[in-house]
Each structure stands twice: as C-alpha cells, then as structure tokens.
Design a protein around this motif. Structure first.
Motif, PDB file in Angstrom:
ATOM      1  N   THR A  78     -14.523  12.274  15.313  1.00 44.53           N
ATOM      2  CA  THR A  78     -13.839  13.561  14.872  1.00 44.53           C
ATOM      3  C   THR A  78     -14.113  14.857  15.982  1.00 44.53           C
ATOM      4  OG1 THR A  78     -13.501  12.803  12.884  1.00 44.53           O
ATOM      5  CG2 THR A  78     -13.061  15.108  13.179  1.00 44.53           C
ATOM      6  N   GLY A 125     -15.386  18.225  10.223  1.00 46.70           N
ATOM      7  CA  GLY A 125     -15.401  16.702  10.036  1.00 46.70           C
ATOM      8  C   GLY A 125     -14.549  15.860   9.371  1.00 46.70           C
ATOM      9  N   ASP A 132     -15.866   7.950  10.446  1.00 48.75           N
ATOM     10  CA  ASP A 132     -17.099   8.491  10.991  1.00 48.75           C
ATOM     11  C   ASP A 132     -18.108   8.321   9.827  1.00 48.75           C
ATOM     12  OD1 ASP A 132     -16.570   9.536  13.501  1.00 48.75           O
ATOM     13  OD2 ASP A 132     -15.837  11.434  12.706  1.00 48.75           O
ATOM     14  N   TYR A 137     -21.922   8.581  10.613  1.00 46.94           N
ATOM     15  CA  TYR A 137     -21.617   9.587  11.741  1.00 46.94           C
ATOM     16  C   TYR A 137     -22.324   9.701  13.086  1.00 46.94           C
ATOM     17  CZ  TYR A 137     -19.719  11.381   7.298  1.00 46.94           C
ATOM     18  OH  TYR A 137     -18.933  11.421   6.188  1.00 46.94           O
ATOM     19  N   ASP A 140     -20.301  11.553  15.172  1.00 48.54           N
ATOM     20  CA  ASP A 140     -20.095  12.982  14.719  1.00 48.54           C
ATOM     21  C   ASP A 140     -21.252  13.581  14.128  1.00 48.54           C
ATOM     22  OD1 ASP A 140     -19.229  15.285  13.580  1.00 48.54           O
ATOM     23  OD2 ASP A 140     -17.978  14.342  11.950  1.00 48.54           O
ATOM     24  N   VAL A 145     -20.014  19.246  17.956  1.00 43.56           N
ATOM     25  CA  VAL A 145     -19.168  20.164  17.634  1.00 43.56           C
ATOM     26  C   VAL A 145     -18.752  21.051  18.732  1.00 43.56           C
ATOM     27  CG1 VAL A 145     -17.978  21.575  16.245  1.00 43.56           C
ATOM     28  CG2 VAL A 145     -18.931  19.327  15.143  1.00 43.56           C
TER      29      VAL A 145
END
Length: 180
Positions: A78, A125, A132, A137, A140, A145
C-alpha cells in the motif's frame, strides 16, 4: 460492529473504489480498454503535452495508474502503490492546473482528489481486509511510507520541471538551447 471493523470496512471501500477507477484509467492508456486510446494514442498525447519521450511517458503513466490502482484495490504494498499514484496524479494535476481547480473547466480537481485518496491510503495502510494484512505487512512497514512518498514526490517534481522546460522551449524556440 466495532469501530475497528467500521474503519477496516471503510478502508476496503475506499481502496476498492479508488483502485478500480485508477486501474481503469491505466488500462485506457496501456490497452485502449474502456474507450481509451491505447499506448500509441497515449504516447502521442503525452508528446503533445510536452512529456518526452512520449511512449515511455505513456507506459509510466499507465503502469502507475493500472498497477498502483490494482495494488491499492488489493491492499498490497500500500505505501508504494499509493506513492506511485500520488506521483502520477501530481503530474496530471500540473497539466490541468492552468485551467483552474474545478473539473468542469478542465481543472485539476479530479487528479488532485485521486492523488489525495492514494496518499491517505499510503499513510493509513490498507486495513485488516487486505493482502498486506494477510502477508503480515511485509510490504507495508512504517519506514516505507515516508520513503515511498519522498521518492515519488521527487520523481514527480523532476518530471514536472522537465515538462515545463520543454513546453517553454516549444513556445519560444530561441530559448530551446538554454538551461533554466
């Protein structure tokens, strides 16, 4: 229904809607689906807008939209998916910005909204109902990010500046050889 479940359902709805719209736009560019022109027409359009080389620009835009949209809809990678869309939509918004903000006059409203939604998803998220989550995750992580958004923003800024120089040079051929 708990607040967490509501949030996860809201993220799912936002991801599916935003991702589907983006994937469809990318498919228009890449394959000519949904009434799009396909890669050749998109490449010609990119050249006309000052993006060079046109074909590489068309492929990059199509992949960012189709790939980023599909990944957002799935909730996979993501941060990277959202960042790819943010960069593409920033570039699209720069093309539409001279027409003002609102879409009815050809303004930047639509790419701004899609970019904002993608940035929000990258930061928030994908939620529990996502790939994810299923993959614990792995794609992620918190550090991804800011890294993905910074990289995408830098690439978009570079592309926007290159286009601005090419557009200015096309309008004033005597300045074509000067650096700005």
């Amino acid at each position: 229904m708990t607040c967490q479940n509501r949030s996860d359902l809201g993220l799912l709805a936002l991801r599916l809607g935003t991702g589907a719209v983006l994937a469809a736009h990318g498919a228009q560019k890449l394959f000519g689906w949904f009434g799009g022109g396909g890669i050749e027409a998109t490449a010609q359009g990119m050249e006309a807008m000052g993006f060079r080389p046109g074909r590489a620009s068309a492929v990059a835009a199509g992949l960012a939209e189709a790939g980023g949209g599909a990944l957002l809809a799935l909730g996979l990678a993501t941060p990277a998916a959202g960042a790819a869309v943010v960069g593409e939509m920033a570039t699209a918004a720069s093309v539409h910005a001279p027409n003002g903000f609102f879409n009815q006059s050809g303004g930047a409203e639509y790419p701004v909204l899609l970019g904002w939604a993608a940035a929000s998803l990258a930061v928030m998220g994908a939620g529990r109902y996502s790939l994810d989550h299923v993959t614990c995750y792995r794609l992620d992580r918190p550090w991804m990010v800011p890294a993905a958004l910074a990289g995408s923003s830098a690439a978009a800024a570079l592309i926007i500046c290159r286009r601005a120089r090419a557009t200015a040079a096309a309008q004033d051929p005597k300045d074509a050889g000067t650096e700005g």
